[in-house]
Every structure is written in C-alpha cells, then in structure tokens.
Design a protein around this motif. Structure first.
Motif, PDB file in Angstrom:
ATOM      1  N   PRO A  46      -9.119   2.046   4.600  1.00 30.96           N
ATOM      2  CA  PRO A  46     -10.255   0.935   4.227  1.00 30.96           C
ATOM      3  C   PRO A  46     -11.603   0.853   3.679  1.00 30.96           C
ATOM      4  O   PRO A  46     -11.755   0.956   2.846  1.00 30.96           O
ATOM      5  N   ILE A  47     -11.761  -0.457   2.712  1.00 28.36           N
ATOM      6  CA  ILE A  47     -12.397  -1.198   1.574  1.00 28.36           C
ATOM      7  C   ILE A  47     -13.503  -2.011   2.755  1.00 28.36           C
ATOM      8  O   ILE A  47     -13.949  -2.361   3.291  1.00 28.36           O
ATOM      9  N   TYR A  48     -14.919  -1.322   1.248  1.00 28.83           N
ATOM     10  CA  TYR A  48     -15.950  -2.068   1.810  1.00 28.83           C
ATOM     11  C   TYR A  48     -16.516  -2.698   0.740  1.00 28.83           C
ATOM     12  O   TYR A  48     -16.279  -2.560  -0.352  1.00 28.83           O
ATOM     13  N   SER A  49     -17.165  -3.977   1.073  1.00 29.00           N
ATOM     14  CA  SER A  49     -17.466  -4.910   0.395  1.00 29.00           C
ATOM     15  C   SER A  49     -18.949  -5.551   0.148  1.00 29.00           C
ATOM     16  O   SER A  49     -18.967  -5.794   1.567  1.00 29.00           O
ATOM     17  N   SER A  50     -19.644  -5.582  -0.429  1.00 28.41           N
ATOM     18  CA  SER A  50     -20.994  -6.395  -0.766  1.00 28.41           C
ATOM     19  C   SER A  50     -21.262  -7.809  -0.063  1.00 28.41           C
ATOM     20  O   SER A  50     -21.589  -8.463  -0.004  1.00 28.41           O
ATOM     21  N   LEU A  82     -18.054  -9.723   0.740  1.00 29.13           N
ATOM     22  CA  LEU A  82     -17.076  -9.701   1.912  1.00 29.13           C
ATOM     23  C   LEU A  82     -17.359  -9.601   2.807  1.00 29.13           C
ATOM     24  O   LEU A  82     -18.154  -7.918   3.297  1.00 29.13           O
ATOM     25  N   SER A  83     -17.131  -9.956   4.561  1.00 33.58           N
ATOM     26  CA  SER A  83     -16.981  -9.509   5.394  1.00 33.58           C
ATOM     27  C   SER A  83     -15.141  -9.063   5.987  1.00 33.58           C
ATOM     28  O   SER A  83     -14.193  -9.332   5.646  1.00 33.58           O
ATOM     29  N   ILE A  84     -15.283  -7.402   5.705  1.00 37.01           N
ATOM     30  CA  ILE A  84     -13.981  -6.530   6.138  1.00 37.01           C
ATOM     31  C   ILE A  84     -13.554  -6.079   7.608  1.00 37.01           C
ATOM     32  O   ILE A  84     -14.730  -5.391   7.862  1.00 37.01           O
ATOM     33  N   GLU A  85     -12.709  -6.198   8.161  1.00 35.72           N
ATOM     34  CA  GLU A  85     -12.503  -6.202   8.671  1.00 35.72           C
ATOM     35  C   GLU A  85     -11.132  -5.363   9.863  1.00 35.72           C
ATOM     36  O   GLU A  85     -10.155  -5.918   9.638  1.00 35.72           O
ATOM     37  N   LEU A  86     -11.573  -3.633   9.776  1.00 36.57           N
ATOM     38  CA  LEU A  86     -10.020  -3.594   9.898  1.00 36.57           C
ATOM     39  C   LEU A  86      -9.977  -3.652  11.665  1.00 36.57           C
ATOM     40  O   LEU A  86     -10.307  -3.088  12.454  1.00 36.57           O
ATOM     41  N   LEU A  87      -8.544  -4.034  11.674  1.00 35.67           N
ATOM     42  CA  LEU A  87      -7.820  -4.130  13.082  1.00 35.67           C
ATOM     43  C   LEU A  87      -6.819  -2.972  12.831  1.00 35.67           C
ATOM     44  O   LEU A  87      -6.416  -3.130  14.542  1.00 35.67           O
ATOM     45  N   LEU A  88      -5.468  -2.508  12.291  1.00 31.89           N
ATOM     46  CA  LEU A  88      -4.429  -1.671  12.671  1.00 31.89           C
ATOM     47  C   LEU A  88      -4.046  -0.610  11.885  1.00 31.89           C
ATOM     48  O   LEU A  88      -4.499  -1.112   9.858  1.00 31.89           O
ATOM     49  N   TRP A 102       7.823  14.194   7.276  1.00 32.79           N
ATOM     50  CA  TRP A 102       6.918  14.185   6.870  1.00 32.79           C
ATOM     51  C   TRP A 102       5.869  13.604   6.611  1.00 32.79           C
ATOM     52  O   TRP A 102       5.969  12.287   7.176  1.00 32.79           O
ATOM     53  N   GLU A 103       4.663  13.692   6.397  1.00 39.07           N
ATOM     54  CA  GLU A 103       3.498  12.982   6.626  1.00 39.07           C
ATOM     55  C   GLU A 103       2.771  13.353   5.402  1.00 39.07           C
ATOM     56  O   GLU A 103       2.855  14.542   4.984  1.00 39.07           O
ATOM     57  N   MET A 104       1.456  12.545   5.191  1.00 36.51           N
ATOM     58  CA  MET A 104       0.481  12.298   4.327  1.00 36.51           C
ATOM     59  C   MET A 104      -0.465  11.823   4.760  1.00 36.51           C
ATOM     60  O   MET A 104      -1.207  11.023   4.557  1.00 36.51           O
ATOM     61  N   SER A 105      -1.356  12.801   5.326  1.00 35.00           N
ATOM     62  CA  SER A 105      -2.001  12.874   6.257  1.00 35.00           C
ATOM     63  C   SER A 105      -3.392  12.298   5.125  1.00 35.00           C
ATOM     64  O   SER A 105      -4.041  11.712   5.895  1.00 35.00           O
ATOM     65  N   GLU A 106      -3.655  12.408   3.961  1.00 39.81           N
ATOM     66  CA  GLU A 106      -5.022  12.137   3.381  1.00 39.81           C
ATOM     67  C   GLU A 106      -4.004  10.446   2.732  1.00 39.81           C
ATOM     68  O   GLU A 106      -5.281   9.509   2.326  1.00 39.81           O
ATOM     69  N   LEU A 107      -3.164   9.622   3.308  1.00 36.72           N
ATOM     70  CA  LEU A 107      -2.709   8.830   3.381  1.00 36.72           C
ATOM     71  C   LEU A 107      -3.721   7.541   4.445  1.00 36.72           C
ATOM     72  O   LEU A 107      -2.344   7.548   5.152  1.00 36.72           O
ATOM     73  N   ARG A 108      -4.640   6.862   4.544  1.00 40.14           N
ATOM     74  CA  ARG A 108      -5.244   6.354   5.208  1.00 40.14           C
ATOM     75  C   ARG A 108      -4.864   4.873   5.133  1.00 40.14           C
ATOM     76  O   ARG A 108      -5.884   3.789   4.500  1.00 40.14           O
ATOM     77  N   VAL A 109      -4.153   3.796   4.978  1.00 39.10           N
ATOM     78  CA  VAL A 109      -3.941   2.155   4.786  1.00 39.10           C
ATOM     79  C   VAL A 109      -3.830   2.224   6.269  1.00 39.10           C
ATOM     80  O   VAL A 109      -3.225   2.369   7.554  1.00 39.10           O
ATOM     81  N   ALA A 110      -4.605   0.666   6.373  1.00 37.26           N
ATOM     82  CA  ALA A 110      -4.774  -0.153   7.627  1.00 37.26           C
ATOM     83  C   ALA A 110      -4.346  -1.868   7.130  1.00 37.26           C
ATOM     84  O   ALA A 110      -4.920  -2.580   5.733  1.00 37.26           O
ATOM     85  N   THR A 111      -4.019  -2.651   7.618  1.00 40.45           N
ATOM     86  CA  THR A 111      -3.980  -3.513   8.379  1.00 40.45           C
ATOM     87  C   THR A 111      -5.540  -4.377   8.137  1.00 40.45           C
ATOM     88  O   THR A 111      -7.056  -4.340   8.776  1.00 40.45           O
ATOM     89  N   GLN A 112      -6.175  -4.930   7.180  1.00 38.42           N
ATOM     90  CA  GLN A 112      -7.597  -5.775   7.142  1.00 38.42           C
ATOM     91  C   GLN A 112      -7.917  -7.669   6.970  1.00 38.42           C
ATOM     92  O   GLN A 112      -7.257  -7.635   6.466  1.00 38.42           O
ATOM     93  N   MET A 113      -8.546  -7.749   7.748  1.00 36.23           N
ATOM     94  CA  MET A 113      -9.207  -9.240   7.680  1.00 36.23           C
ATOM     95  C   MET A 113     -10.096  -9.539   6.505  1.00 36.23           C
ATOM     96  O   MET A 113     -11.375  -9.075   6.950  1.00 36.23           O
ATOM     97  N   ALA A 114     -10.111 -10.162   6.572  1.00 40.74           N
ATOM     98  CA  ALA A 114     -11.474 -10.670   5.203  1.00 40.74           C
ATOM     99  C   ALA A 114     -11.725 -11.574   4.800  1.00 40.74           C
ATOM    100  O   ALA A 114     -10.931 -12.706   4.732  1.00 40.74           O
TER     101      ALA A 114
END
Length: 303
Positions: A149-153, A155-161, A260-272
């Motif tokens: 999840p990305i945050y930017s002053s 850009l408008s960024i929307e987490l979709l999935l 196997w799972e890597m719980s700390e890896l949180r990746v998403a499709t984001q639209m910006a």
C-alpha cells in the motif's frame, strides 16, 4: 504555436512512434514529422531523440509535455463546460507492468471499450520503477501498480485488490509432500524469482536473510512471469509469484501451491493518477470501470 501541433506532440509522446501517432490522428506520417519539426524549430530545442527506429522524449520534451498536458486539459475542460454534446470522447492513456497487462487489465479494457467506443484508449506497458514518474511526467493518465500500500502527497492512489503471493512447484516436487513448509526447507533449492527492484522481491529476500538462508540457495532471475511459470512446470525450481498469475496452471494441475505463507508480505493492485490532474469524463469513466471490474474478483485474488 498551433493547437494541432500540441495535440500531435502529445500523441507522439504517448505512443513514442510517429506512425502510430499519425494513424491515431488520421494524418499521414510525413504530416506528423513536419508538425514536430515546426514545433522544435519554434521552441529552439529537440523534443524527441530518434535512436534508429526508437523514439524517446528528451529532457526538454518531458518538461514541455507536462505543460502541454495542462494546456490541453484546460481546453478540454472549457469545451465540455459549454458543449451540449454529452457523448464520451477524448483520450485516456494507461500504464501498467507485465502482471497487470496479462492478468488484470484485459477485462477492464474490454468493458471500457464497450461502454466508451469513441474514446481513444492508449495502453502502455511500463516497468514498475517507472509507473509513478510517468504520472508526474504526464505520460500516463492512470497507472496500475502491484506493490505494498502506497501513500503519496502528489498522487491519488486507490487500493483495489489484495494480491496473495505463494510458492509454486511442479506436482512431483519433493516439497509438495510436506504438510507445512518453513524457510529452512528452502536450503539448497533453486528459486525462480522476478528481477530485483520490485517490492515483493525485496520482502522475499529480506525474509530469507532473517532466517540466514539468503546464501544457502540459488536464484534464477526473470523479467517475465510466464518464463518463471514455465520453468517451474518443467521442474527446474520453485516459483515465487502472485496468485493472479497462476490460476490457469493450478486448475490444470501443472503447478501446486506449497504450504507456506509470508504473513508480513502485503501486496495489492492499486490504481493511481496525479492529484492535480483534471479528471475528464473519459478518465472518470475509466476509473469507475476499473473499480467495477476488479471488485468482482474474489477476495482471495483469483481471477
């Protein structure tokens, strides 16, 4: 400086190809060349470098494009404000990496073309590291990113999935017999990975390093998810990929998920998109189509 020259310049900057720009604008290629030459002559700078058959924006061209986008957006906004014609027209330029090109966006583009047939839709494959900058440069109107999840002053960024990542192997791989896999089990295994630079690869490398396994296995690096999959299917090694890329291979039994799972890896499709950019009706319609299309995908990220 004429308005048609600015429109032509933006189209060449979007396609990076004089012939494709000419076709999109219904010009002959020589007309496009003459307009760009006239514009460069008036400005006193080169806007494009022609490197054989490849066309790239110069630094001056990138700066000029930013201002041209603002001018043309303002003109389009003014035109729409006084127009009685509510038909959807205009141009929308989309950028995305290979994963989204292949697995997420085809249905979005198909639905948008169906609903907005008169909009000129330009799709540009763009490397991960270039996506955000392409919005600041004005090369793309909207981009799709596969990242934390990305945050930017700016850009408008929307987490979709949310996009789960897993380890995948051929059905006869020894690790498929285990009920649970720990990072220690990866010692000596050949891992098939994306090239360094993307967020999820960095997190994976950090997880291995924390367990002291980073030097006890071998990597093969690829720029293509398809190449990673084919090597894993052939039994060459273990693939680390987002689930969106392997649903067909899982259904056919060509690959299996390792437990196997890597719980700390949180990746998403984001639209910006750029926060200060005027959102034309055509762009707004595209944003809504993307939201609608991707919201239909199950929460586990499968297609």
């Amino acid at each position: 400086m004429e308005l048609r020259q600015l429109i032509t310049f933006r189209m060449v900057a979007s396609t990076l190809n004089f012939s494709r720009a000419a076709a999109a604008l219904n010009y002959v290629p020589s007309n496009v060349t003459l307009q760009i030459q006239a514009l460069e002559g008036e400005l006193g700078v080169r806007l494009f470098d022609r490197l054989g058959k490849q066309v790239v924006l110069t630094d001056a061209g990138k700066q000029f494009l930013f201002h041209v986008e603002r001018v043309l957006n303002n003109i389009e906004e003014a035109r729409l404000s006084v127009s009685d014609n509510h038909d959807m027209t205009g141009t929308v330029t989309i950028g995305a990496n290979e994963m989204h090109c292949a697995y997420r966006l085809p249905k979005v583009l198909q639905l948008y073309r169906k609903r907005c047939p008169d909009v000129q839709l330009i799709f540009r494959p763009t490397p991960n590291e270039d996506l955000k900058q392409s919005l600041y440069d004005g090369r793309n109107d909207v981009v799709f990113m596969l990242d934390q999840p990305i945050y930017s002053s700016g850009l408008s960024i929307e987490l979709l999935l949310e996009e789960p990542f897993r380890l995948y192997a051929a059905p006869d791989h020894l690790l498929t017999k285990k009920s649970e896999i720990h990072l220690e089990d990866l010692r000596g295994e050949l891992l098939l990975l994306n090239e360094k630079g993307c967020t999820y690869r960095t997190f994976f490398d950090q997880a291995l390093a924390r367990e002291g396994i980073d030097r006890l296995h071998m990597n093969l690096e690829f720029s293509s998810a398809e190449a990673i999959k084919q090597c894993a299917i052939s039994g060459i090694g273990i693939a680390f990929l987002p689930q969106l890329a392997v649903s067909g291979e899982l259904e056919r039994g060509e690959l299996v998920v390792l437990p196997w799972e890597m719980s700390e890896l949180r990746v998403a499709t984001q639209m910006a998109w750029h926060r200060e950019k005027w959102i034309s009706p055509a762009i707004l319609a595209f944003l809504n189509v993307a939201r609608e299309s991707l919201s239909r995908i199950p929460a586990n990220g499968e297609r």
